[in-house]
Write an enzyme that holds these catalytic residues in place. Structure first.
Site, PDB file in Angstrom:
ATOM      1  N   HIS A   1      10.256 -34.859  -1.592  1.00  0.00           N
ATOM      2  CA  HIS A   1      10.988 -34.210  -2.672  1.00  0.00           C
ATOM      3  C   HIS A   1      10.044 -33.626  -3.706  1.00  0.00           C
ATOM      4  CE1 HIS A   1      10.560 -38.526  -3.607  1.00  0.00           C
ATOM      5  NE2 HIS A   1      10.356 -38.133  -4.856  1.00  0.00           N
TER       6      HIS A   1
ATOM      7  N   CYS B   1      10.254 -43.631 -10.724  1.00  0.00           N
ATOM      8  CA  CYS B   1       9.130 -43.051  -9.992  1.00  0.00           C
ATOM      9  C   CYS B   1       8.734 -41.754 -10.682  1.00  0.00           C
ATOM     10  CB  CYS B   1       9.475 -42.815  -8.521  1.00  0.00           C
ATOM     11  SG  CYS B   1      10.517 -41.378  -8.211  1.00  0.00           S
TER      12      CYS B   1
END
Length: 620
Positions: A67, A172
């Site tokens: 991603h 994250c």
């Protein structure tokens, strides 16, 4: 928004060819590009690979979720790919990946998009969802499976009377996938174990399910599964397990058991915790992380101030001087804004945010004051570095010293004790110990750089050029860049010009090579090469990463050679640059000749392009 509004039939690839990670990434990027979801496949792929460098997005159980969140994404989208035989994706469990979800989020992604992406991460934690996707043979079956499990989530609460309740925080760097997968993994395992849990997620859309003070107080333990900085002071006095976000996905049961166990360590506040408090190995990147926190917050002042100063010189080199015939009041104001205000804050901001990274908010004020003393005392950028680390660790020491104070004095620590003693101790050390020797060192370096002969200047340009293209955005590249930006604060502008010229070469060389040596590249690479023109001219060195990753032994030495030449020529021509970024847009603002500067960049780029073309073999 439903997940299937982001994952559509034209972004589903039911059969990924190949066995390697790079092949899977390339094919999924192509799917998104062909579907019109991304405008620049090369820039998006570079962002995907940069995220993979942090840690593999192969999370285990046969799933990979590469991603990225970049401006090259036109519309938030998901590409799905499947490999029956499996692909070696460096997954956390060491097993092949079979299901791939490539998430593309634009820089301005709204919360609706991000919430849908978060729900997808949660769905993939369900074994039955993965099984049905593996069995699916048509895009319609994939979409039907997701629709049957996609449900809106409600804000969580936690009971106050549960004796074994815990709270957790996940996060994250990208904040798109791992954050939510870790949260869902912890919640699922806690439900299975009969443990009540509330998980706060720190994602791209901001914090969700934020833990209240009451919930934290009532919980018996805290799990922090995050690869980013989270607010830790609220957990002072609680049993805390601090670990990586990947552990929240892969080892939820062990984390919960340990958090509930008698050996769960107590967090003492401001980074002070038992060694057992973390499952992570001691980080070797602490210094680098603190330094980059200072540099990244300093850069806007350098960029804005430097460009304003350069613009003021367009009116005349002495146009800000009232006693000069070329005086212009507008130029004087522009230079005052950039030089007398923005540039004055460079060193204090650098030091303040380094200290903030080390000691959280109590370190910020001592760091700023120490940086201001370094700037006013002549210690410059080097003194700011010393001040930042000094203030940060002084405050950490104060926190340990003040742990023995009565709890009734807790409220005055942050508002009185830390600022008072932190500023005083940092100030005394800077005044009596640091400023004089560092000021002398800074002065000697400045005199040496400004007085370099042609031979030594060229050699410095070569070294800086090699560093800029060695890892293209990595630690070596950043070290050269920080060196250049630091010298700007000391009034030395030539190295920054060499650094930017060298950094523009790799993507420009790739663009030229793919245009000239068409038989050495397939159509996809030639198309990606066109985007490198834009990235090179914009000083985005990372644009060359996909090509370097695919053929490192030919590409990296070639671009290093060209970057070294560009850096050497820039120094030989005596070109100065007052802005640390901007690429082609600030070339007209350089000192001592924009045409010669453009020539240095062009020569380096052409040399690298020719080397790449001669070394690469034709595509079969």
């Amino acid at each position: 928004m439903k997940i299937t509004e982001l994952l559509t039939k034209n972004t589903i690839l039911l059969n990924i060819d190949g066995k390697q990670k790079q092949e899977a990434i390339d094919q999924l990027v192509d799917v998104l590009f062909d579907a019109g979801k991304i405008s620049d496949s090369s820039e998006f792929k570079a962002a995907i690979l940069k995220r993979e460098e942090l840690s593999s997005t192969g999370i285990g159980d046969g799933i990979a979720i590469p991603h990225a969140k970049v401006k090259a994404v036109k519309d938030a989208a998901i590409a799905f790919g499947k490999s029956i035989t499996g692909i070696d994706y460096d997954s956390l469990d060491g097993k092949p990946a079979h299901l791939f979800f490539m998430i593309a989020a634009p820089e301005g992604a709204n919360n609706t998009h991000l919430e849908a992406l978060a729900r997808l991460s949660g769905l993939l934690m369900k074994a039955e969802v993965r099984y049905q996707m593996l069995k699916a043979t048509t895009p319609e079956e994939i979409i039907e499976t997701i629709n049957s499990y996609d449900k809106e989530e409600k804000e969580e609460t936690i009971s106050s009377n549960k004796k074994n309740s815990i709270v957790a925080v996940t996060g994250c760097p990208t904040g798109i996938a791992h954050t939510y997968m870790a949260a869902d993994s912890l919640k699922a395992k806690a439900a299975e174990m009969g443990v009540e849990i509330k998980v706060e997620t720190n994602g791209s859309g901001g914090s969700k399910n934020v833990l209240t003070k009451e919930e934290i107080n009532n919980a018996v333990a805290v799990i922090v599964a995050a690869d980013i900085n989270v607010e830790m002071e609220r957990f002072k006095g609680k049993h805390v397990i601090h670990t990586a976000v990947a552990d929240g996905i892969r080892r939820p049961e062990q984390l919960i058991e340990r958090a509930l166990g008698q050996d769960a360590p107590v967090y003492h506040g401001n980074g002070s915790q038992n060694k057992q408090a973390t499952d992570q190995k001691p980080s070797k990147k602490g210094f680098y992380k603190h330094l980059m926190n200072g540099v990244s917050n300093m850069l806007p002042f350098v960029v804005g101030g430097g460009i304003l100063i350069a613009i003021s010189f367009m009116f005349g080199y002495n146009s800000a001087n009232p006693d000069d015939p070329s005086y212009n009041p507008i130029a004087a104001v522009i230079k005052a804004i950039g030089g007398d205000n923005a540039f004055v804050l460079i060193v204090p901001v650098l030091a303040g945010f380094i200290a903030l990274s080390i000691a959280d908010r109590p370190g910020f004020a001592p760091g700023m004051v120490g940086g201001m003393m370094a700037a006013s005392g002549g210690a410059g950028f080097l003194g700011g570095l010393v001040a930042g680390f000094l203030a940060g660790y002084v405050v950490l020491l104060l926190k340990k010293v003040f742990t023995s104070l009565p709890r009734s004095l807790e409220g005055i620590k942050s508002i009185l004790l830390y600022p008072l003693f932190g500023i005083a101790i940092t100030g005394f050390i800077m005044h009596y110990i640091v400023n004089n020797p560092v000021s002398w060192i800074n002065s000697e370096i400045t005199h040496w750089l400004t007085g370099l002969g042609t031979g030594n200047a060229v050699l410095l340009g070569v070294v800086l050029g090699l560093m800029m293209s060695f890892d293209m955005g990595g630690p070596v590249n950043k070290a050269a860049y920080v060196f250049g930006t630091g010298l700007l604060a000391s009034g030395v502008y030539q190295p920054m010009a060499a650094i930017m010229a060298a950094g523009m070469v790799p993507p420009l060389a790739i663009a030229i090579a793919t245009s000239i040596f068409k038989n050495k590249y397939n159509k996809q690479d030639r198309d990606a090469g066109k985007a490198c023109y834009v990235m090179g001219l914009s000083f985005i060195t990372e644009g060359a990463i996909p090509f370097a990753a695919a053929d490192p032994f030919r590409v990296i030495p070639s671009v290093m050679a060209g970057s070294a030449i560009a850096g050497a020529l820039s120094m030989a021509f005596g070109i100065g640059l007052r802005a640390p970024h901007g690429g082609i847009f600030v070339v007209p603002l350089v000192d001592n000749g924009a045409m010669m500067y453009a020539l240095a960049i062009l020569v380096g780029s052409v040399v690298s392009a020719l080397l790449i073309g001669f070394l690469k073999k034709p595509v079969k």
